[in-house]
Write a protein that holds these residues in place. Sequence first.
Motif, mmCIF file in Angstrom:
data_model
loop_
_atom_site.group_PDB
_atom_site.id
_atom_site.type_symbol
_atom_site.label_atom_id
_atom_site.label_comp_id
_atom_site.label_asym_id
_atom_site.label_seq_id
_atom_site.Cartn_x
_atom_site.Cartn_y
_atom_site.Cartn_z
ATOM 1 N N ALA A 39 -2.254 -23.899 10.468
ATOM 2 C CA ALA A 39 -2.792 -22.622 10.943
ATOM 3 C C ALA A 39 -2.041 -21.451 10.327
ATOM 4 O O ALA A 39 -2.643 -20.461 9.892
ATOM 5 N N VAL A 40 -0.713 -21.564 10.270
ATOM 6 C CA VAL A 40 0.093 -20.498 9.664
ATOM 7 C C VAL A 40 -0.247 -20.348 8.186
ATOM 8 O O VAL A 40 -0.357 -19.228 7.666
ATOM 9 N N ALA A 41 -0.407 -21.472 7.493
ATOM 10 C CA ALA A 41 -0.750 -21.405 6.067
ATOM 11 C C ALA A 41 -2.107 -20.734 5.864
ATOM 12 O O ALA A 41 -2.278 -19.931 4.934
ATOM 13 N N ARG A 42 -3.062 -21.058 6.744
ATOM 14 C CA ARG A 42 -4.387 -20.424 6.629
ATOM 15 C C ARG A 42 -4.292 -18.921 6.818
ATOM 16 O O ARG A 42 -4.853 -18.145 6.049
ATOM 17 N N TYR A 43 -3.547 -18.502 7.846
ATOM 18 C CA TYR A 43 -3.429 -17.059 8.084
ATOM 19 C C TYR A 43 -2.641 -16.377 6.965
ATOM 20 O O TYR A 43 -2.957 -15.257 6.572
ATOM 21 N N ARG A 44 -1.623 -17.079 6.427
ATOM 22 C CA ARG A 44 -0.826 -16.469 5.359
ATOM 23 C C ARG A 44 -1.702 -16.184 4.141
ATOM 24 O O ARG A 44 -1.593 -15.113 3.536
ATOM 25 N N ARG A 45 -2.592 -17.132 3.796
ATOM 26 C CA ARG A 45 -3.486 -16.909 2.654
ATOM 27 C C ARG A 45 -4.402 -15.712 2.913
ATOM 28 O O ARG A 45 -4.585 -14.848 2.049
ATOM 29 N N THR A 46 -4.975 -15.672 4.114
ATOM 30 C CA THR A 46 -5.889 -14.575 4.441
ATOM 31 C C THR A 46 -5.145 -13.244 4.472
ATOM 32 O O THR A 46 -5.648 -12.223 3.995
ATOM 33 N N SER A 47 -3.930 -13.262 5.040
ATOM 34 C CA SER A 47 -3.141 -12.037 5.127
ATOM 35 C C SER A 47 -2.735 -11.532 3.747
ATOM 36 O O SER A 47 -2.728 -10.324 3.487
ATOM 37 N N ARG A 48 -2.406 -12.472 2.849
ATOM 38 C CA ARG A 48 -2.040 -12.054 1.484
ATOM 39 C C ARG A 48 -3.233 -11.423 0.773
ATOM 40 O O ARG A 48 -3.078 -10.443 0.041
ATOM 41 N N ASP A 49 -4.419 -11.989 0.974
ATOM 42 C CA ASP A 49 -5.625 -11.380 0.387
ATOM 43 C C ASP A 49 -5.823 -9.965 0.926
ATOM 44 O O ASP A 49 -6.166 -9.044 0.172
ATOM 45 N N ALA A 50 -5.615 -9.801 2.243
ATOM 46 C CA ALA A 50 -5.769 -8.475 2.849
ATOM 47 C C ALA A 50 -4.723 -7.513 2.308
ATOM 48 O O ALA A 50 -5.016 -6.339 2.035
ATOM 49 N N LEU A 51 -3.495 -7.994 2.147
ATOM 50 C CA LEU A 51 -2.428 -7.143 1.613
ATOM 51 C C LEU A 51 -2.743 -6.713 0.184
ATOM 52 O O LEU A 51 -2.561 -5.536 -0.183
ATOM 53 N N ALA A 52 -3.208 -7.660 -0.629
ATOM 54 C CA ALA A 52 -3.540 -7.320 -2.016
ATOM 55 C C ALA A 52 -4.649 -6.278 -2.066
ATOM 56 O O ALA A 52 -4.595 -5.331 -2.857
ATOM 57 N N ALA A 53 -5.665 -6.437 -1.199
ATOM 58 C CA ALA A 53 -6.757 -5.460 -1.169
ATOM 59 C C ALA A 53 -6.255 -4.102 -0.692
ATOM 60 O O ALA A 53 -6.677 -3.054 -1.211
ATOM 61 N N THR A 54 -5.337 -4.099 0.273
ATOM 62 C CA THR A 54 -4.778 -2.839 0.769
ATOM 63 C C THR A 54 -3.973 -2.141 -0.318
ATOM 64 O O THR A 54 -4.051 -0.909 -0.477
ATOM 65 N N LEU A 55 -3.186 -2.912 -1.087
ATOM 66 C CA LEU A 55 -2.402 -2.314 -2.170
ATOM 67 C C LEU A 55 -3.310 -1.743 -3.260
ATOM 68 O O LEU A 55 -3.027 -0.666 -3.814
ATOM 69 N N ARG A 56 -4.401 -2.453 -3.568
ATOM 70 C CA ARG A 56 -5.338 -1.923 -4.560
ATOM 71 C C ARG A 56 -5.976 -0.627 -4.062
ATOM 72 O O ARG A 56 -6.144 0.330 -4.829
ATOM 73 N N ALA A 57 -6.317 -0.602 -2.772
ATOM 74 C CA ALA A 57 -6.891 0.620 -2.203
ATOM 75 C C ALA A 57 -5.860 1.749 -2.200
ATOM 76 O O ALA A 57 -6.196 2.911 -2.452
ATOM 77 N N ALA A 58 -4.587 1.404 -1.921
ATOM 78 C CA ALA A 58 -3.536 2.429 -1.923
ATOM 79 C C ALA A 58 -3.326 2.992 -3.315
ATOM 80 O O ALA A 58 -3.122 4.210 -3.490
ATOM 81 N N ARG A 59 -3.393 2.120 -4.325
ATOM 82 C CA ARG A 59 -3.270 2.614 -5.704
ATOM 83 C C ARG A 59 -4.450 3.532 -6.051
ATOM 84 O O ARG A 59 -4.271 4.572 -6.698
ATOM 85 N N ALA A 60 -5.649 3.126 -5.619
ATOM 86 C CA ALA A 60 -6.814 3.984 -5.875
ATOM 87 C C ALA A 60 -6.674 5.321 -5.161
ATOM 88 O O ALA A 60 -7.019 6.377 -5.712
ATOM 89 N N GLN A 61 -6.136 5.288 -3.933
ATOM 90 C CA GLN A 61 -5.902 6.533 -3.190
ATOM 91 C C GLN A 61 -4.893 7.411 -3.925
ATOM 92 O O GLN A 61 -5.059 8.634 -4.021
ATOM 93 N N ALA A 62 -3.832 6.776 -4.432
ATOM 94 C CA ALA A 62 -2.800 7.536 -5.147
ATOM 95 C C ALA A 62 -3.366 8.180 -6.420
ATOM 96 O O ALA A 62 -3.096 9.350 -6.715
ATOM 97 N N TRP A 63 -4.154 7.387 -7.191
ATOM 98 C CA TRP A 63 -4.780 7.950 -8.392
ATOM 99 C C TRP A 63 -5.730 9.092 -8.028
ATOM 100 O O TRP A 63 -5.773 10.120 -8.713
ATOM 101 N N HIS A 64 -6.482 8.904 -6.959
ATOM 102 C CA HIS A 64 -7.413 9.948 -6.533
ATOM 103 C C HIS A 64 -6.662 11.215 -6.152
ATOM 104 O O HIS A 64 -6.977 12.320 -6.632
ATOM 105 N N ASP A 65 -5.649 11.075 -5.287
ATOM 106 C CA ASP A 65 -4.911 12.254 -4.822
ATOM 107 C C ASP A 65 -4.151 12.917 -5.971
ATOM 108 O O ASP A 65 -4.119 14.152 -6.083
#
Length: 577
Positions: free
Chosen positions: A218-244
């Motif tokens: 269960a922890v491994a499943r959540y870790r994979r999903t959480s890492r995907d969410a983190l990667a998407a958040t970082l990509r969005a943060a980079r896009a926000q930074a470029w935009h601003d």
Amino acid sequence: MPINGRDVLRRAVTGQWKQSAAGALLAAGHQTGEALVPVMVGVVIDEAISPGDGGALLLWIAALAVVFAGLSSSYRFSFRAAERASEQAAHRLRIELTERVLEPRGGAEAGRLPGELVAVATSDAKRVGAVNVAMAAAVAALAGLLAGGIALLRVSLPLGLLVLLGIPPLLMLAHLLGKPLERRSGAEQERAARASGVAADLIAGLRVLKGIGAENAAVARYRRTSRDALAATLRAARAQAWHDGGMLVLTGLFIAVVALVGGRLAAQGDITVGQLVAAVGLAQFLLSPLSILAWANGEFAQGRASAARIASVLSSPPAVTGGHAAPSRPVRGAIALREVSYGALRAVSFEVAPGELLGVVTRDAAVAHALLRVLGRTADPDAGVVELDGAPLTGLDPAELRRAIVVAEHDADLFEGTLLDNITAAIPATGTPATGTPSASAPPETPAPETAMVAAGADEVAGALPYGLLTPLTERGLSLSGGQRQRVALARALAADPPVLVLHDPTTAVDAATEARIADGVRAARQGRTTIMVVTSPALLAAADRVVFVDGGGPPACGTHAELVEGHETYRATVLT
């Protein structure tokens, strides 16, 4: 009619247009007042300070005080109106999403975890509602830019034209800068919602996971999903930074050009010292509306991404289509499956007589699941027909049908509230069957909740709790043991007392003695009502009038529990091992 993201945004704004318009007008007044301040300062220099006129200076200071008082009031009230519009729009979207998820024909939950739907109804709805604030801010910023441009036209024609002609390409570039942010914001929200859904799913099954020693998986499943969410958040943060960052560079260059042109005009003597001060002040003022536009553009980009996610839920195709008739009244409760195929079911046929207590046994959990779905009409058969009192379920309205046939799932959840609230939640408000008016041939009136509690053994649960029936339960009833939750859920199903009740393994977590008492209680409580028990419990099956053994496809074996145990080897192995 299909709904897209633009429709959601349009409804979020037009649904609160009065509040949004009020906020936009007040904010536009605020920005216009801000543009007047440097102009008035320049006039003070030329009309009062340079000539040394003390009286005129006092008058202009008083005028500036009035302007600042108006600025303070307009800002406060504009923000209040815009925020009200934002919250009301988000609330309306949450209501729409809830209604769609609870719509009897279903479909919105397909392919989505409950936590994902919660994230859409909270985070995404909030972002779409915030477009009202961004809209008011953008209108105010444009009003400020227009007022600043007109003021600069009065100071200098070249300066005014520079501002007024420079704004449209600046807005176009801002829109282009927002496109990557919109795409990555949508992916960020999707991954975050998925992670929330997985987390909620794991927490709900925490006891089961611990019981089977699956914590690491269960922890491994959540870790994979959480890492995907983190990667998407970082990509969005980079896009926000470029935009601003991009918007800051664009606005900075624009202001620098305005200041340079103004300084050159002053050096050439084309404008006065006061006009130069006004021009520089206006150039600095323009940073504010341009920054607001940059922020609003980012909010629009995120709002569009969230609106697309909301639209995908609202426009989900229904799980079942057709059917608008109500069951015949009063409902007799005769059920017939005729060559029904769906999922693991293969051409299954059997009938249930009105008032019969029928046991259904299957070796395959997928067969049981498919049977429950077609009986409750959360799905329609791929072939064959299911009938209620001779009427095909596909011709009946799902909402009306579910007042006649209640399917009590094995994993039925309880909710926060008292024990009594949970047991009485499904009792019709009138206290009589919802499907018809009692008559000579109608089943008896709905029994009191106490009868259902005794039949399900829930009276023992109430007796073991500190405040009895008034004891508050935690979310999903997790403050109770598994067996206690099952008994309360069974009592709730029995208290609803529908014409047809389908029970799925309601006693798997209780001891054998309690199970035997519950079997007798269910039989007594459901006297005169049709009941189908999809179980493998010998105690419940022994209490049934008749048992059918469904082994995926072909004609089911029928008989009493004792007859099938004696004469059907596969049945005996299924229920006794």
